[in-house]
Write a protein that holds these residues in place. Structure first.
Motif, mmCIF file in Angstrom:
data_model
loop_
_atom_site.group_PDB
_atom_site.id
_atom_site.type_symbol
_atom_site.label_atom_id
_atom_site.label_comp_id
_atom_site.label_asym_id
_atom_site.label_seq_id
_atom_site.Cartn_x
_atom_site.Cartn_y
_atom_site.Cartn_z
ATOM 1 N N ILE A 61 0.301 1.421 -6.021
ATOM 2 C CA ILE A 61 -1.070 0.928 -5.909
ATOM 3 C C ILE A 61 -2.038 2.059 -6.269
ATOM 4 O O ILE A 61 -1.654 3.233 -6.272
ATOM 5 N N THR A 62 -3.279 1.708 -6.565
ATOM 6 C CA THR A 62 -4.282 2.735 -6.847
ATOM 7 C C THR A 62 -4.982 3.080 -5.537
ATOM 8 O O THR A 62 -4.911 2.324 -4.567
ATOM 9 N N GLU A 63 -5.668 4.222 -5.534
ATOM 10 C CA GLU A 63 -6.393 4.612 -4.322
ATOM 11 C C GLU A 63 -7.450 3.590 -3.986
ATOM 12 O O GLU A 63 -7.745 3.307 -2.826
ATOM 13 N N GLU A 64 -7.999 3.042 -5.065
ATOM 14 C CA GLU A 64 -8.993 1.981 -4.940
ATOM 15 C C GLU A 64 -8.434 0.822 -4.102
ATOM 16 O O GLU A 64 -9.027 0.384 -3.119
ATOM 17 N N GLN A 65 -7.247 0.359 -4.534
ATOM 18 C CA GLN A 65 -6.603 -0.769 -3.839
ATOM 19 C C GLN A 65 -6.303 -0.408 -2.396
ATOM 20 O O GLN A 65 -6.473 -1.211 -1.496
ATOM 21 N N ALA A 66 -5.850 0.820 -2.211
ATOM 22 C CA ALA A 66 -5.464 1.257 -0.873
ATOM 23 C C ALA A 66 -6.616 1.115 0.111
ATOM 24 O O ALA A 66 -6.436 0.709 1.248
ATOM 25 N N ARG A 67 -7.808 1.440 -0.365
ATOM 26 C CA ARG A 67 -8.969 1.397 0.531
ATOM 27 C C ARG A 67 -9.244 0.001 1.070
ATOM 28 O O ARG A 67 -9.661 -0.174 2.203
ATOM 29 N N THR A 68 -9.015 -1.013 0.218
ATOM 30 C CA THR A 68 -9.369 -2.375 0.636
ATOM 31 C C THR A 68 -8.185 -3.145 1.209
ATOM 32 O O THR A 68 -8.299 -4.307 1.563
ATOM 33 N N MET A 69 -7.047 -2.494 1.251
ATOM 34 C CA MET A 69 -5.831 -3.201 1.639
ATOM 35 C C MET A 69 -5.765 -3.488 3.145
ATOM 36 O O MET A 69 -6.057 -2.622 3.960
ATOM 37 N N SER A 70 -5.372 -4.694 3.487
ATOM 38 C CA SER A 70 -5.201 -5.019 4.904
ATOM 39 C C SER A 70 -3.933 -4.349 5.415
ATOM 40 O O SER A 70 -3.063 -3.967 4.631
ATOM 41 N N ASN A 71 -3.836 -4.238 6.738
ATOM 42 C CA ASN A 71 -2.635 -3.653 7.316
ATOM 43 C C ASN A 71 -1.388 -4.430 6.930
ATOM 44 O O ASN A 71 -0.358 -3.870 6.598
ATOM 45 N N GLU A 72 -1.502 -5.746 6.979
ATOM 46 C CA GLU A 72 -0.335 -6.559 6.683
ATOM 47 C C GLU A 72 0.148 -6.344 5.254
ATOM 48 O O GLU A 72 1.342 -6.213 4.999
ATOM 49 N N ASP A 73 -0.801 -6.299 4.325
ATOM 50 C CA ASP A 73 -0.427 -6.041 2.934
ATOM 51 C C ASP A 73 0.207 -4.670 2.802
ATOM 52 O O ASP A 73 1.158 -4.475 2.052
ATOM 53 N N THR A 74 -0.341 -3.710 3.555
ATOM 54 C CA THR A 74 0.197 -2.351 3.498
ATOM 55 C C THR A 74 1.650 -2.321 3.965
ATOM 56 O O THR A 74 2.509 -1.735 3.315
ATOM 57 N N PHE A 75 1.900 -3.015 5.083
ATOM 58 C CA PHE A 75 3.275 -3.031 5.598
ATOM 59 C C PHE A 75 4.215 -3.728 4.613
ATOM 60 O O PHE A 75 5.383 -3.397 4.510
ATOM 61 N N GLY A 76 3.650 -4.679 3.882
ATOM 62 C CA GLY A 76 4.443 -5.382 2.876
ATOM 63 C C GLY A 76 4.981 -4.426 1.819
ATOM 64 O O GLY A 76 6.015 -4.674 1.210
ATOM 65 N N LEU A 77 4.272 -3.315 1.632
ATOM 66 C CA LEU A 77 4.679 -2.350 0.611
ATOM 67 C C LEU A 77 6.072 -1.791 0.862
ATOM 68 O O LEU A 77 6.797 -1.465 -0.070
ATOM 69 N N ILE A 78 6.443 -1.673 2.145
ATOM 70 C CA ILE A 78 7.747 -1.050 2.425
ATOM 71 C C ILE A 78 8.896 -1.934 1.973
ATOM 72 O O ILE A 78 10.042 -1.516 1.951
ATOM 73 N N CYS A 79 8.586 -3.189 1.607
ATOM 74 C CA CYS A 79 9.640 -4.071 1.116
ATOM 75 C C CYS A 79 9.804 -3.970 -0.393
ATOM 76 O O CYS A 79 10.629 -4.665 -0.985
ATOM 77 N N ASP A 80 8.979 -3.157 -1.010
ATOM 78 C CA ASP A 80 9.097 -3.000 -2.453
ATOM 79 C C ASP A 80 10.259 -2.054 -2.754
ATOM 80 O O ASP A 80 10.443 -1.055 -2.064
ATOM 81 N N SER A 81 10.997 -2.390 -3.811
ATOM 82 C CA SER A 81 12.195 -1.592 -4.078
ATOM 83 C C SER A 81 11.849 -0.141 -4.394
ATOM 84 O O SER A 81 12.574 0.771 -4.042
ATOM 85 N N GLY A 107 16.328 -0.112 2.435
ATOM 86 C CA GLY A 107 16.919 -1.443 2.326
ATOM 87 C C GLY A 107 16.001 -2.588 2.684
ATOM 88 O O GLY A 107 16.430 -3.730 2.725
ATOM 89 N N MET A 108 14.728 -2.290 2.935
ATOM 90 C CA MET A 108 13.841 -3.393 3.293
ATOM 91 C C MET A 108 13.665 -4.366 2.138
ATOM 92 O O MET A 108 13.438 -5.551 2.346
ATOM 93 N N ASP A 109 13.752 -3.853 0.915
ATOM 94 C CA ASP A 109 13.612 -4.772 -0.218
ATOM 95 C C ASP A 109 14.766 -5.761 -0.241
ATOM 96 O O ASP A 109 14.583 -6.947 -0.521
ATOM 97 N N ALA A 110 15.951 -5.253 0.105
ATOM 98 C CA ALA A 110 17.114 -6.147 0.139
ATOM 99 C C ALA A 110 16.926 -7.210 1.211
ATOM 100 O O ALA A 110 17.218 -8.391 0.996
ATOM 101 N N VAL A 111 16.406 -6.791 2.359
ATOM 102 C CA VAL A 111 16.177 -7.732 3.447
ATOM 103 C C VAL A 111 15.225 -8.832 2.991
ATOM 104 O O VAL A 111 15.475 -10.017 3.156
ATOM 105 N N LYS A 112 14.155 -8.394 2.372
ATOM 106 C CA LYS A 112 13.143 -9.353 1.951
ATOM 107 C C LYS A 112 13.709 -10.317 0.889
ATOM 108 O O LYS A 112 13.476 -11.524 0.951
ATOM 109 N N THR A 113 14.435 -9.762 -0.067
ATOM 110 C CA THR A 113 15.003 -10.610 -1.106
ATOM 111 C C THR A 113 15.944 -11.641 -0.509
ATOM 112 O O THR A 113 15.920 -12.816 -0.881
#
Lengths: 596, 125
Positions: free
Chosen positions: A390-410, A427-433
């Motif tokens: 993500i860009t720093e720009e995006q990071a600033r406006t990101m909700s907590n939930e969206d942020t936590f969603g990041l850990i599921c990215d491979s 392995g969170m990406d595997a869990v999510k998949t």
């Protein structure tokens, strides 16, 4: 007993033995909390005893031998003639592992190569018996009770039975479930297949009126699938009838159809229920796992389970095990802190991990939560920016939930170093998949320092789903409702082009546009008519990725019966199956995760 | 031809006993019901009025002994045989004193079972 009998007995033996082993595991964990708990000890003693009886009957000498010695230990503990020492439970747990391996060997028909003598000797030592030297220990009976001649004969006979059992096992392993699944479906009442369930009719029939106890029948799941499929056909033919009725407008027919409709819905629900098994079937496996892991990592953890009696589709049950194991491991390993660290933070030394299930509207929610260190959104964002996710720009406006969603990215979860920072990750990406592969959704909530909660939203059933029927040009598609996060009208001037790809700006985010007709090369003959009206964008999200799909019209929400694709279309990418509409037309079901 | 009720908390053991009783007697005996605990056993007994009951020793709610007592209390002529694992001779003795007509030990062998069943039924073997 002839061989066919043996394999048939094995079919009952193996699952029942596993049930007892699971019960023993849970009970031992319970016992460990309070070594003086006489009730638990009695339960354990009884279960071990039953297991021994079963194994002896089948001639499984190793299981008999080991459970016999375990029973001695439990008996002494129960009577207070021996007391549990630190390693007593370790040895007992090891015994359970050995037993479950032996049962596996029986199940697969593999050669019984596990050795139990070492464990038997250790058990003997626990209760102060002189551990007999290994070779002498091969005699299954108690040293104190020399076997009578007949019993020796019986022993030989048992050995023969065991041979036969192993043989039967091998025979069967050649064609695992084929017999049941394919060549003789539905023979149940009366045919050759009836023997298997023989208990059921006889036991159930006389009990018809009394309902104090629920009786259970074990049936092959493939039978249930057949019934489910037939219900699906019925639902389809019902909507055909409705269409015909709509053309002819006969009052009596309409009324009858309404009645028919009600019955069909009830039937569908009833059949769905038969496929339900209680989640305790998987949940029961975890207390032991949590205990072992906590010990290994030197953490003090209280493990709590709730909602274990919630029913879940049999197929899903097998699927959720792996993600749950993963989430629980993460909770223990990365979530809950070491006792000393917890104390420093003013928390109780004992951490808490909870696994629970509950029903909420059309979903089953399974939650794994802990009161550990929680996720740190700032650190996660920082890492995500440095990884270019993500860009720093995006990071600033990101909700907590969206942020936590990041850990599921491979990209995130494969970066080893993140683990400690995030308290999660590997392995969170595997869990999510995995969860998404059966139309589930993963929601993450967390409070830095206070703990995390991972909630799996699962559909009630895999066989019938709620879908939105959409039209793209002149093709109709079904899209599982839980994939769709939002539907917005498409204003043509909001469509931009980046690198030749169409995108649309949606809630300050740029998301790619998918045009099915272009991707699939849809029939364009009748396309003209679509161009006139407003088009819509369905917004999907999967992990950090989102996309919009352009559709021309909605045909409403529908409960559809999922049919798997077979034959030449089996490998068609992008579709999870097909369904048949009331007019007999076949509609493809989109697998959204493959389109984003 | 005898009608038999099989009482055991293990489904596997019930299946085994059914098989042994029916095949072992070449169809002479018929298992007409099964029960997994004491309550069920007593209830099934009163409903089905079997000629014979095979009773496991240890079951979830209570030991088989209690079931024997209760069945015999309902029907003093009840014929119950105990199925027990080795090492439970004491309870076996006790069960006979409260009215059981015989016992077999696990692992159950067809021949032995037939003999005990036959004796309990008062048939000559």
């Amino acid at each position: 007993m002839d061989e066919s009998d043996l394999s048939q007995f094995k079919e009952v033996f193996v699952p029942e033995a596993r049930e007892y082993l699971a019960a023993l595991n849970t009970a031992l964990v319970e016992l460990e909390k309070n070594l003086a708990n006489k009730d638990v000890l009695s339960d354990i003693f009884r279960v071990a005893h039953t297991l021994k009886g079963m194994a002896a009957t089948m001639g499984f000498d190793k299981i008999t031998h080991l459970t016999h010695k375990m029973e001695d230990v439990f008996d002494k503990l129960r009577k207070g003639e021996a007391s549990a020492k630190g390693d007593t439970l370790d040895v007992l747990f090891e015994c359970l592992d050995a037993l479950s391996k032996l049962v596996d060997e029986i199940d697969t028909g593999a050669e019984a190569k596990s050795d139990v003598e070492r464990l038997v000797a250790r058990l003997a030592a626990l209760i102060g018996e002189e551990g007999p030297a290994a070779p002498a220990a091969a005699e299954p009976e108690e040293p104190g009770a020399p076997p009578a001649p007949e019993e020796q004969a019986a022993g030989e006979e048992r050995a023969e039975q065991a041979d036969a059992a192993v043989q039967a096992g091998q025979d069967e392993s050649a064609s695992p479930d084929d017999n049941l699944a394919g060549s003789r479906p539905f023979e149940a009442p009366g045919g050759a297949g009836a023997k298997q369930d023989g208990i059921a009719p006889a036991a159930a029939a006389p009990e018809a009126e009394k309902k104090t106890k629920t009786t259970h029948v074990r049936i092959n799941t493939s039978y249930l699938d057949v019934v489910m499929n037939l219900v699906g056909e019925l639902v389809i033919s019902k909507s055909q009838l409705e269409q015909i009725s709509g053309r002819h407008k006969i009052d009596e027919l309409t009324e009858t159809l309404q009645e028919f409709d009600r019955i069909a819905i009830d039937l569908q629900e009833a059949v769905l229920k038969t496929r339900m098994v209680s989640v305790s079937q998987v949940f029961d496996r975890y207390p032991r796992m949590v205990r072992d892991l906590a010990r290994k990592l030197e953490k003090d953890i209280e493990f709590e389970i709730y909602g274990a009696d919630i029913g879940i589709d049999r197929l899903l049950l097998d699927e959720i095990n792996e993600p749950l194991v993963h989430l629980l491991r993460n909770a223990i390993d990365h979530g809950v802190e070491l006792p000393a660290a917890r104390e420093k933070k003013g928390k109780l030394r004992k951490g808490k991990v909870t696994l629970g299930a509950r029903r909420e509207r059309g979903f089953i929610l399974i939650e794994v939560s802990d009161d550990g260190k929680g996720l740190d959104p700032v650190l996660i964002q920082k890492k995500a920016v440095s990884l270019g996710m993500i860009t720093e720009e995006q990071a600033r406006t990101m909700s907590n939930e969206d942020t936590f969603g990041l850990i599921c990215d491979s990209r995130f979860s494969t970066a080893e170093t993140i683990t400690d920072i995030s308290g999660r990750g590997v392995g969170m990406d595997a869990v999510k998949t995995m969860i998404e592969s059966f139309n589930g959704r993963l929601a993450i909530r967390s409070q830095k320092g206070a703990g995390s909660s991972f909630v799996l939203h699962l559909p009630l059933s895999l066989a019938i789903i709620s879908a939105l029927m959409v039209r793209v040009k002149n093709e109709i598609y079904a899209i599982p409702l839980n994939n769709i996060t939002e539907i917005v009208p498409l204003s043509p001037d909001s469509v931009k082009s980046i690198g030749g790809n169409e995108v649309v700006v949606f809630r300050d985010r740029v998301i790619p546009l998918i045009r099915l007709d272009k991707k699939l090369g849809a029939n364009t003959r009748a396309a003209a008519r679509a161009e006139s009206g407003t088009q819509y964008v369905l917004v999907f999200e999967s992990g950090t990725k989102s996309a919009g799909m352009v559709v021309d019209n909605f045909l409403g929400r529908k409960e559809i019966v999922v049919k798997t694709l077979t034959g030449i279309v089996k490998r068609a990418r992008g579709f999870s199956g097909a369904t048949i509409l009331g007019d007999g037309s076949v509609v493809l079901i989109l697998d959204i995760s493959l389109w984003i | 031809m005898a009608k038999i009720l099989v009482v055991d908390d293990s489904k596997f053991m019930r299946l085994t006993l059914r098989n042994l009783l029916e095949k072992g007697s070449k169809g002479q005996h018929q298992v007409i019901g099964e029960a997994a605990n004491v309550e069920e056993a007593v209830e099934q007994y009163n409903k089905l009025k079997p000629d014979l009951v095979t009773m496991d020793m240890i079951m979830p709610e209570a030991v088989g002994l209690e079931a024997v007592k209760r069945i015999v209390a309902c029907d003093p002529s009840a014929k119950v045989i105990m199925v027990s694992a080795m090492g439970q001779e004491k309870i076996v003795q006790e069960s006979i004193s409260v009215g059981a007509k015989g016992f077999v030990t696990k692992p159950v062998k067809a021949e032995e079972l037939m003999k005990v069943v036959g004796q309990a039924l008062g048939m000559t073997v």
